[in-house]
Structures are given as structure tokens and as C-alpha cells.
Write an enzyme that holds these catalytic residues in place. Structure first.
Site, PDB file in Angstrom:
ATOM      1  N   LYS A  95      19.700  13.605  -3.041  1.00  0.00           N
ATOM      2  CA  LYS A  95      20.319  14.458  -2.085  1.00  0.00           C
ATOM      3  C   LYS A  95      20.101  15.770  -2.640  1.00  0.00           C
ATOM      4  O   LYS A  95      20.951  16.221  -3.791  1.00  0.00           O
ATOM      5  CB  LYS A  95      21.672  13.906  -1.915  1.00  0.00           C
ATOM      6  CG  LYS A  95      22.564  14.750  -0.937  1.00  0.00           C
ATOM      7  CD  LYS A  95      24.131  14.201  -0.792  1.00  0.00           C
ATOM      8  CE  LYS A  95      24.589  15.149   0.000  1.00  0.00           C
ATOM      9  NZ  LYS A  95      26.083  15.121   0.096  1.00  0.00           N
ATOM     10  N   GLY A 156      34.822  17.827   1.865  1.00  0.00           N
ATOM     11  CA  GLY A 156      36.341  17.522   1.410  1.00  0.00           C
ATOM     12  C   GLY A 156      37.380  17.987   2.317  1.00  0.00           C
ATOM     13  O   GLY A 156      38.362  17.911   1.828  1.00  0.00           O
ATOM     14  N   ALA A 182      29.760  15.357   5.117  1.00  0.00           N
ATOM     15  CA  ALA A 182      30.898  16.586   5.021  1.00  0.00           C
ATOM     16  C   ALA A 182      31.841  16.642   5.859  1.00  0.00           C
ATOM     17  O   ALA A 182      31.494  16.694   7.085  1.00  0.00           O
ATOM     18  CB  ALA A 182      30.182  17.947   4.299  1.00  0.00           C
ATOM     19  N   GLY A 183      33.137  16.529   5.920  1.00  0.00           N
ATOM     20  CA  GLY A 183      34.005  16.828   6.860  1.00  0.00           C
ATOM     21  C   GLY A 183      34.637  15.611   7.612  1.00  0.00           C
ATOM     22  O   GLY A 183      35.488  15.777   8.125  1.00  0.00           O
ATOM     23  N   THR A 205      35.488  11.624   0.682  1.00  0.00           N
ATOM     24  CA  THR A 205      36.897  11.914   0.308  1.00  0.00           C
ATOM     25  C   THR A 205      37.966  11.105   1.322  1.00  0.00           C
ATOM     26  O   THR A 205      38.745  10.635   0.653  1.00  0.00           O
ATOM     27  CB  THR A 205      37.091  13.595   0.494  1.00  0.00           C
ATOM     28  OG1 THR A 205      36.251  14.251  -0.138  1.00  0.00           O
ATOM     29  CG2 THR A 205      38.586  13.746   0.582  1.00  0.00           C
TER      30      THR A 205
END
Length: 256
Positions: A95, A156, A182-183, A205
Site C-alpha cells: 500500500k 482517521g 480513509a474516512g 479507526t
């Protein structure tokens, strides 16, 4: 079934390994999620002893390791980290993450494209974390990346799909898997991403910091399945502010 490079995945939920309170909770969460791919920050691995308490639980579950270059600020940094990861962990999967700004961790598009081109030539299976930029994603596809990982919102932040309109364009144009990364802060966000046609989502997260990470893993597992099923079934496109009766009586009443 989702195919990325040389591997097939039954689960379309990918998981990050950071922020868990313990290796035991991480392992139980990974098992509960049904995920077959886990990201791992290279900076968390002891290169002299890669079979430490972070790597071993993942390997014991038989999951695909996806080391990331988190912390790299330039293409040169990322390429160096990628070579170390391949040496230490024995995988060519990567990644690619390059984010020079420590406050928002937004990916650098220029350095990411530069690094991707080099790493693909060196035989890596490159999955780049990138902004939700349709032009950039197409360029990353052209240089040979195995998938693209556009962000829904900053890492996050748990804000959901702030970039949804651009994600739709990326998904529409892509000839390779699109993994929303992400998010994603709630199972409903994962459902939305899958409903619009994303091939997979990556969550960290929202699971790792939940009150019950194991239960949240199961919830995300189910959310991804439901979202994908809705996409494959074909969502109705008749979104409108104007009402439309499902069983109109007009013709029936006129015939009386």
C-alpha cells in the site's frame, strides 16, 4: 469474488491493524470481520524480528499482508520503505502512502505517481492511497497499479464519504478495482461506498477505536455484504422530490 493482481478475495472488507488496544483484540477483530487482507505500517514492524506480536497474529489467520509506507514524505522515502518491506516480510504487495503534511495526512499526488511508476517496474503489486482525483486515478491505472485507493475523507476523521461525487466518477472510469480508503467511520458509510459500486473498502479507526471492536468488525462485515448486494441488484435511479405513487388509482377510478 474480487480479484486484485494474482489473488482472489471473497471478502470486500479490508482492515487496518493500527490503533487496537492489544494484539489479542486486533486478532479477534480481524477474525470476526471475515477480512482476507490487512494493512500494516512498516514503521510498526521490527525489521530484525518481523515475526513480532504484530505480524504473527495476522499470519496465523492466513491473511494477505499489505505493508504500507505510512510516514514517507517523498517518492524516494516510499521506494526505500517498500524495498525494506519486501525484504522483511516476504511480500511484493504494497500500500503506497506518501503524505508530507502531518496535520491532515493528505496524499501527495505527484510523489505518489512517481513512486508508483518505479515500484511497478520493480515487480511490486502497488495499491496507492490517493486523493479522490479521477485524473490521477486514471494515471495510476496507466502506470500499472493493481488497484486505486481514493480517500472518502482525511485518515482517521470518521467523516464518511465527503468526496462521493468524485468517487462515483473514479468508479465509472476505472478498469481496475477501486477501494475506498480513509474516512469511513460507520457501517452506513461502508454501505454507501459499496452501493455506488466500490469494489472494496478499507476500515481501521472506526473498528479499532469502537467500544467493542470485535462486534464492530462483524457489523462492518455485514454492511459491506449488504451494500454490495444492493449494487448488484441494481438500485432504483428514480430519485426525485416529486412523489410517484407505487399503486396509482387514477385509471381504476376513471373506469368506475
Amino acid at each position: 469474488m474480487l480479484r486484485i493482481a494474482d489473488r482472489d478475495f471473497h471478502s470486500r472488507l479490508f482492515i487496518g491493524s493500527g490503533k487496537y488496544s492489544s494484539a489479542d483484540i486486533m486478532q479477534k477483530s480481524l477474525a470476526a470481520s471475515g477480512s482476507e487482507l490487512v494493512t500494516l505500517a512498516l514503521k510498526r514492524v521490527e525489521l530484525e524480528r518481523p515475526t513480532d506480536d504484530i505480524v504473527t497474529p495476522i499470519q496465523n489467520l492466513g491473511l494477505q499482508l499489505l505493508p504500507n509506507t505510512s510516514g514517507a514524505k517523498t517518492a524516494q522515502d516510499a521506494i526505500f520503505a517498500a524495498r525494506l518491506a519486501r525484504e522483511a516480510l516476504g511480500t511484493h504487495w504494497l500500500k503506497l502512502e506518501i503524505h508530507p503534511d502531518p496535520n491532515y495526512l493528505l496524499p501527495d499526488p505527484i510523489e505518489t505517481l512517481k513512486a508508483a511508476e518505479t515500484l511497478v517496474k520493480e515487480g511490486f503489486t502497488v495499491l496507492p492511497y490517493c486523493g479522490a482525483d479521477p485524473v490521477l486515478c486514471k494515471r495510476l491505472e496507466e502506470v500499472g497499479c493493481a488497484a486505486v485507493m481514493p480517500l472518502g475523507a482525511p485518515i482517521g476523521s470518521n467523516q464518511g464519504l465527503l468526496t462521493r461525487d468524485f468517487l462515483r466518477i473514479i468508479i465509472e472510469q476505472a478498469s481496475l478495482p477501486v477501494i475506498v480508503d480513509a474516512g469511513i467511520g460507520a457501517p452506513s458509510h461502508a454501505v454507501e461506498a459499496m452501493e455506488m459500486g466500490a469494489d472494496a473498502v478499507l476500515v481501521n479507526t472506526a473498528i479499532a477505536t469502537a467500544n467493542d471492536p470485535v462486534a464492530m468488525s462483524k457489523t462492518f462485515r455485514d454492511a459491506v455484504i449488504v451494500g454490495r448486494q444492493a449494487f448488484e441488484a441494481g438500485l432504483s435511479q428514480n430519485a426525485s422530490l416529486k412523489a410517484s405513487a407505487s399503486s396509482p388509482l387514477t385509471e381504476f377510478l376513471e373506469s368506475l
